[in-house]
Enzyme design. Structure first.
Site, short mmCIF file in Angstrom:
data_model
loop_
_atom_site.label_atom_id
_atom_site.label_comp_id
_atom_site.label_asym_id
_atom_site.label_seq_id
_atom_site.Cartn_x
_atom_site.Cartn_y
_atom_site.Cartn_z
CE LYS A 176 7.27 -3.07 1.49
NZ LYS A 176 8.29 -3.63 0.63
CG HIS A 194 8.20 -11.33 -5.19
ND1 HIS A 194 9.49 -10.95 -5.43
CD2 HIS A 194 7.55 -10.22 -4.76
CE1 HIS A 194 9.62 -9.66 -5.16
NE2 HIS A 194 8.45 -9.19 -4.74
C1 CAP Z 1 6.19 -3.74 -2.90
C2 CAP Z 1 7.23 -4.81 -2.80
C3 CAP Z 1 7.35 -5.76 -3.98
C4 CAP Z 1 7.53 -5.11 -5.32
C5 CAP Z 1 8.01 -6.07 -6.38
C6 CAP Z 1 8.56 -4.16 -2.55
O1 CAP Z 1 6.21 -2.87 -1.80
O2 CAP Z 1 6.95 -5.62 -1.72
O3 CAP Z 1 8.42 -6.61 -3.73
O4 CAP Z 1 6.30 -4.60 -5.68
O5 CAP Z 1 7.92 -5.52 -7.64
O6 CAP Z 1 9.30 -4.63 -1.70
O7 CAP Z 1 8.87 -3.20 -3.24
P1 CAP Z 1 5.53 -1.42 -1.85
P2 CAP Z 1 7.01 -6.14 -8.79
O8 CAP Z 1 4.05 -1.65 -2.02
O9 CAP Z 1 5.87 -0.80 -0.53
O10 CAP Z 1 6.13 -0.69 -3.01
O11 CAP Z 1 5.61 -6.28 -8.27
O12 CAP Z 1 7.12 -5.13 -9.88
O13 CAP Z 1 7.63 -7.44 -9.14
MG MG Z 2 8.80 -6.77 -1.80
#
Ligand code: CAP
Ligand code: MG
Length: 427
Positions: A166, A284
Site C-alpha cells: 500500500k 482476485h
Molecule cells: C486488501 C485488498 C483486497 C481486498 C479485496 C484491498 O487490502 O488488497 O483487494 O481484500 O477484497 O485493496 O482492500 P487490506 P476481498 O489488507 O489493506 O484491507 O478479499 O474481499 O475480495
Molecule cells: Mg486490493
C-alpha cells in the site's frame, strides 16, 4: 403446430435427473404476478421460452427448463444494510443439452442472463447450483487447487501468507520491489499486486515482474524459505496471455487475475495458457459485490466461487468471515464448497483478505481453519515500525494460531507482534 407457453415451464412433480443442472433462485414476484407464474417465467426465459406463446413448426429438441419447486422464504435483515424481505425459493432444472460443454459464458447467459432484469420479478438472485457430472467435468477445474501450497512452499499445515503493498498504486517499481523484499524477509510467503496495479507508467509490468522475482530470489536465499509472487496479469485479450508467458519465462510460479472484471472467457483462456507453463492462478474478485452484496438480488458469491473453480483458478478471495473491512457472504460455507468433492476436480484454496491485521488471526483461523491463504495489506504496511516488522508480526500470529498457541504468549517472544496488538487490538 406446437404451442409453447409459460405454463409449460412449471411442473411441481418433476424430479431432476442426474444430468440436470439444478439452480436455486430467490424470487420476489412482481405485484401482478403469483409465485408460480413468476417461477415459470424464470425457467422459460433462462432456457428456450420467451414472452409470447410460440407456434413451432415440426419437432424441435426439448431444451425447456422446469421450475419444480416454489416455496416461501425470506432473506436479509441479519446483516447491517440489509432489510428482511419475503419471497420464494425457486428450484429450476435445466437439461444438459441446453448447454455448450466447457463454455462458461454460454452457461451464464442462460442461468444468470436476461432473467435478472425481468419485469415479472421485483427481485431475483441465483443463490446456488448443483452441477451435474457431464457439465462440471467439461471444465478443467484447478490445475493444483490447495496442493499449490505444497507445490510452491514448504509451509507445513499453517496458512500461507500474502501481502499487497500500500498505497495500492503510486509506488515506483523500485519502491514496490523494496516493500516486497521487506515483507518476504519478514516472513511473508507471497507478494501480491493490488487489483488496480497492472502496467502503468509509474510501475511498468515487465520491470516489476523481473525485478520482483530477483528480489524473491534474494529473499529466499536470506530466509531459507520458498517465496513467490502473485503478479497481476489482468489485461485485455492477447495482452493478458503474453503476460502469462512472460511470467513463465521470468521464473514465476503464479499469475493473479481479476476474474470478474476480465470475464470468464478470459479466465478460461488464462487457465489454458497457464497449463502450458505449469503456472498456478490466484483469483482476485473486484466487482463481485455488484452481483452478490444484496441478499435479495443478483448472483451469490457462492455461485461466483463455483464458476471460478470450474474455470480452474487455484486460489480465490472469499472474505474474512466478517472480521475485516468488507461485507461478506457466508465465507465458511463457501470455503467448504470449494473443498467439497466435485467429480474429482481439484479443490480451491480460499484467501481471506480485506482489513485483516495480526490480532484478528486467532479468530480467523478459529472460524475458517488453516487451509487458507491469509492476506494483509494495511495490517502489515501500517505497522508502526514498518513493513518488515508488520510481516514478522503477521507471521508470528499465523505460526501461533496454527500451533494452537495463545497470541499473547507469541507476542511475548515477538516484539513486532506485541506492537501490532497494541496498535490494533485483537478484535
Ligand atoms: C486488501 C485488498 C483486497 C481486498 C479485496 C484491498 O487490502 O488488497 O483487494 O481484500 O477484497 O485493496 O482492500 P487490506 P476481498 O489488507 O489493506 O484491507 O478479499 O474481499 O475480495
Ligand atoms: Mg486490493
Amino acid at each position: 403446430m406446437v404451442g409453447i407457453t409459460y405454463e409449460d415451464f412449471l411442473d411441481r412433480s418433476y424430479e431432476p435427473t442426474a444430468d440436470d443442472l439444478v439452480c436455486r433462485f430467490y424470487v420476489e414476484p412482481a405485484a401482478d404476478m403469483d409465485a408460480e407464474a413468476a417461477a415459470s417465467r424464470v425457467a422459460s426465459e433462462s432456457s428456450n421460452g420467451t414472452w409470447a406463446a410460440l407456434q413451432v413448426e415440426g419437432s424441435v429438441t426439448d431444451l425447456s427448463a422446469t421450475a419444480f419447486d416454489v416455496e416461501p422464504t425470506s432473506v436479509g435483515g441479519d446483516t447491517p444494510g440489509t432489510d428482511r424481505r419475503e419471497g420464494y425459493d425457486v428450484g429450476v432444472a435445466y437439461p444438459m443439452a441446453l448447454f455448450e460443454p466447457g463454455s462458461m459464458p454460454q452457461v451464464l447467459s442462460c442461468i444468470a442472463g436476461n432473467i435478472l432484469g425481468m419485469k415479472a420479478v421485483d427481485r431475483i438472485r441465483l443463490r446456488d447450483c448443483e452441477w451435474p457430472e457431464p457439465l462440471a467435468t467439461s471444465f478443467p477445474g484447478p490445475a493444483y487447487g490447495s496442493a499449490v501450497r505444497d507445490r510452491v512452499f514448504d509451509a507445513g499445515d499453517r496458512p500461507i501468507t500474502a501481502t499487497v503493498p500500500k498505497p495500492k498504486v503510486g509506488l515506483s517499481t523500485d519502491q514496490h520491489v523494496e516493500v516486497g523484499y521487506q515483507a518476504w524477509t519478514g516472513g511473508i510467503d507471497l507478494l501480491k499486486d493490488d487489483e488496480n496495479l497492472t502496467d502503468q507508467a509509474f510501475n511498468p509490468f515487465h520491470d516489476r515482474l523481473t525485478e520482483s522475482l530477483d528480489a524473491r530470489d534474494r529473499a529466499e536465499e536470506e530466509t531459507g524459505e520458498r517465496k513467490s509472487y502473485l503478479v497481476n496479469v489482468t489485461a485485455p485479450g492477447g495482452e493478458m496471455l503474453d503476460r502469462v508467458d512472460a511470467v513463465a519465462e521470468a521464473g514465476g510460479e503464479y499469475v493473479m487475475v481479476d476474474v470478474v472484471t476480465c470475464g470468464w472467457a478470459a479466465v478460461q483462456q488464462v487457465r489454458e495458457r497457464c497449463d502450458r507453463h505449469g503456472l498456478a492462478i490466484h483469483a482476485h474478485r473486484a466487482m463481485h459485490a455488484g452481483f452478490d452484496r444484496l441478499p435479495d438480488h443478483g448472483v451469490s458469491m457462492r455461485v461466483i466461487a463455483q464458476i471460478a473453480r470450474l474455470c480452474g483458478v487455484d486460489q480465490i478471495h472469499t472474505g474474512t468471515a466478517d472480521l475485516g473491512k468488507l461485507a461478506n457472504e457466508d465465507t465458511a460455507g463457501i470455503n467448504e464448497w470449494l473443498r467439497s468433492d466435485l467429480y474429482g476436480l481439484a479443490d480451491v484454496l480460499p484467501t481471506a483478505s480485506g482489513g485483516l491485521h495480526p490480532g484478528l488471526v486467532p479468530e480467523l483461523v478459529d472460524r475458517l481453519g488453516t487451509q487458507l491463504c491469509i492476506q494483509a495489506g494495511g495490517g502489515i504496511h501500517g505497522h508502526p515500525d514498518g513493513t518488515h516488522a508488520g510481516a514478522k508480526a503477521l507471521r508470528a500470529a499465523v505460526d501461533a494460531a496454527a500451533a494452537g498457541e495463545d497470541i499473547e504468549a507469541a507476542a511475548e517472544r515477538e516484539p513486532a507482534l506485541a506492537t501490532a496488538i497494541e496498535k490494533w487490538g485483537t478484535e
